[in-house]
Design a protein around this motif. Structure first.
Motif, mmCIF file in Angstrom:
data_model
loop_
_atom_site.group_PDB
_atom_site.id
_atom_site.type_symbol
_atom_site.label_atom_id
_atom_site.label_comp_id
_atom_site.label_asym_id
_atom_site.label_seq_id
_atom_site.Cartn_x
_atom_site.Cartn_y
_atom_site.Cartn_z
ATOM 1 N N GLU A 42 0.823 -1.216 0.000
ATOM 2 C CA GLU A 42 0.000 0.000 0.000
ATOM 3 C C GLU A 42 0.855 1.265 0.000
ATOM 4 O O GLU A 42 0.402 2.316 -0.412
ATOM 5 C CB GLU A 42 -0.987 -0.001 1.180
ATOM 6 N N ASN A 43 2.107 1.177 0.457
ATOM 7 C CA ASN A 43 2.990 2.350 0.415
ATOM 8 C C ASN A 43 3.962 2.282 -0.769
ATOM 9 O O ASN A 43 5.033 2.888 -0.735
ATOM 10 C CB ASN A 43 3.720 2.545 1.748
ATOM 11 N N LEU A 44 3.561 1.534 -1.815
ATOM 12 C CA LEU A 44 4.255 1.472 -3.109
ATOM 13 C C LEU A 44 5.676 0.915 -3.028
ATOM 14 O O LEU A 44 6.604 1.397 -3.654
ATOM 15 C CB LEU A 44 4.255 2.847 -3.789
ATOM 16 N N ARG A 45 5.829 -0.150 -2.261
ATOM 17 C CA ARG A 45 7.089 -0.893 -2.190
ATOM 18 C C ARG A 45 6.877 -2.271 -2.833
ATOM 19 O O ARG A 45 5.761 -2.786 -2.859
ATOM 20 C CB ARG A 45 7.526 -1.088 -0.744
ATOM 21 N N LEU A 46 7.981 -2.868 -3.327
ATOM 22 C CA LEU A 46 7.892 -4.156 -4.008
ATOM 23 C C LEU A 46 8.340 -5.303 -3.102
ATOM 24 O O LEU A 46 9.375 -5.212 -2.442
ATOM 25 C CB LEU A 46 8.768 -4.163 -5.256
ATOM 26 N N ILE A 47 7.564 -6.376 -3.127
ATOM 27 C CA ILE A 47 7.941 -7.622 -2.468
ATOM 28 C C ILE A 47 8.041 -8.684 -3.554
ATOM 29 O O ILE A 47 7.122 -8.882 -4.344
ATOM 30 C CB ILE A 47 6.913 -8.037 -1.396
ATOM 31 N N ASP A 48 9.195 -9.355 -3.594
ATOM 32 C CA ASP A 48 9.472 -10.399 -4.574
ATOM 33 C C ASP A 48 9.441 -11.739 -3.845
ATOM 34 O O ASP A 48 10.075 -11.896 -2.800
ATOM 35 C CB ASP A 48 10.862 -10.125 -5.169
ATOM 36 N N VAL A 49 8.692 -12.691 -4.392
ATOM 37 C CA VAL A 49 8.635 -14.026 -3.810
ATOM 38 C C VAL A 49 9.081 -15.042 -4.856
ATOM 39 O O VAL A 49 8.534 -15.081 -5.960
ATOM 40 C CB VAL A 49 7.215 -14.392 -3.322
ATOM 41 N N GLU A 50 10.073 -15.826 -4.489
ATOM 42 C CA GLU A 50 10.517 -16.944 -5.318
ATOM 43 C C GLU A 50 9.862 -18.203 -4.766
ATOM 44 O O GLU A 50 10.010 -18.511 -3.577
ATOM 45 C CB GLU A 50 12.040 -17.098 -5.257
ATOM 46 N N ILE A 51 9.156 -18.919 -5.615
ATOM 47 C CA ILE A 51 8.491 -20.160 -5.209
ATOM 48 C C ILE A 51 9.374 -21.330 -5.605
ATOM 49 O O ILE A 51 9.800 -21.429 -6.753
ATOM 50 C CB ILE A 51 7.104 -20.275 -5.863
ATOM 51 N N LYS A 52 9.636 -22.214 -4.659
ATOM 52 C CA LYS A 52 10.485 -23.379 -4.903
ATOM 53 C C LYS A 52 9.749 -24.635 -4.463
ATOM 54 O O LYS A 52 9.119 -24.640 -3.411
ATOM 55 C CB LYS A 52 11.809 -23.255 -4.137
ATOM 56 N N ILE A 53 9.854 -25.681 -5.275
ATOM 57 C CA ILE A 53 9.197 -26.942 -4.894
ATOM 58 C C ILE A 53 10.203 -28.079 -4.724
ATOM 59 O O ILE A 53 9.824 -29.219 -4.501
ATOM 60 C CB ILE A 53 8.067 -27.334 -5.876
ATOM 61 N N SER A 54 11.493 -27.755 -4.818
ATOM 62 C CA SER A 54 12.534 -28.748 -4.551
ATOM 63 C C SER A 54 13.727 -28.062 -3.903
ATOM 64 O O SER A 54 13.947 -26.863 -4.079
ATOM 65 C CB SER A 54 12.969 -29.457 -5.838
#
Length: 198
Positions: A42-54
């Protein structure tokens, strides 16, 4: 449970990022590299999520270019390449770069890894791209519902710039287009299934 990037991404979007976030975009290259999930706060910052399954996929992430800043330093001396007769066929000069390890991917305020709890062991903390990255673990109950818990919170990058309103609108437009593309894919699959049953 059979884990997939989509299953984990959907759980994160519906449970973790469903409040206080303007937009959540899957497979987004807006920062210059692909983020499995890019969320705008909401305060215009970026969150990056890397999804890993192994575990192997998790360990490989630390070698990606997003964790390295390369600065051009010049060229190595010329290398002259001759053929068997001694005739010059090529002159090459390799570029020299200074490499600096990054704590956060460029433009990102917080970075997380999300993965099934069943593959997590604490020794994997040493394999992550950065000590600033957070870890989200997912468990499935016997009914198939997913529960997300934070194993390690992400440290914020204090130098991360806020997005401009125009950039936030651009990312929201990407999310909207992804939604309509997903609807089209579902309609196409449904039509194919109906045609195969006819």
């Amino acid at each position: 449970m059979k884990w997939s990037e989509h299953t984990i991404g959907r759980a994160l979007a519906q449970q973790t990022f469903n409040r206080k976030y303007l937009v959540v975009v899957p497979n987004c290259n807006w920062t210059g590299y692909e983020a499995d999930i890019l969320a705008v706060t909401e305060n215009l910052r970026l969150i990056d999520v890397e999804i890993k399954i192994s575990r192997a996929d998790l360990k490989a992430d630390a070698k990606k270019d997003k964790w390295v800043k390369r600065t051009f330093q010049g060229y190595e001396p010329e290398e002259r390449i001759h053929d068997a007769t001694g005739r010059l066929i090529r002159i090459s000069r390799r570029s020299i770069y200074d490499e600096q390890r990054l704590e956060w991917p460029r433009k990102v305020w917080k970075h997380y890894y999300a993965l099934p709890a069943e593959i997590w062991t604490d020794d994997l903390l040493l394999s992550l791209g950065s000590e600033a990255s957070g870890v989200l673990l997912l468990d499935a109950n016997r009914h198939g519902s997913l529960k997300i818990r934070c194993r390690r919170p992400a440290k914020p990058c204090r130098d991360a710039d806020k997005l401009s309103p125009a950039a936030a609108v651009h990312i929201a437009r990407l999310a909207s287009l992804r939604m309509w593309n997903a609807y089209q894919t579902v309609d196409t699959l449904r039509a194919q299934q109906e045609a195969s049953h006819a």
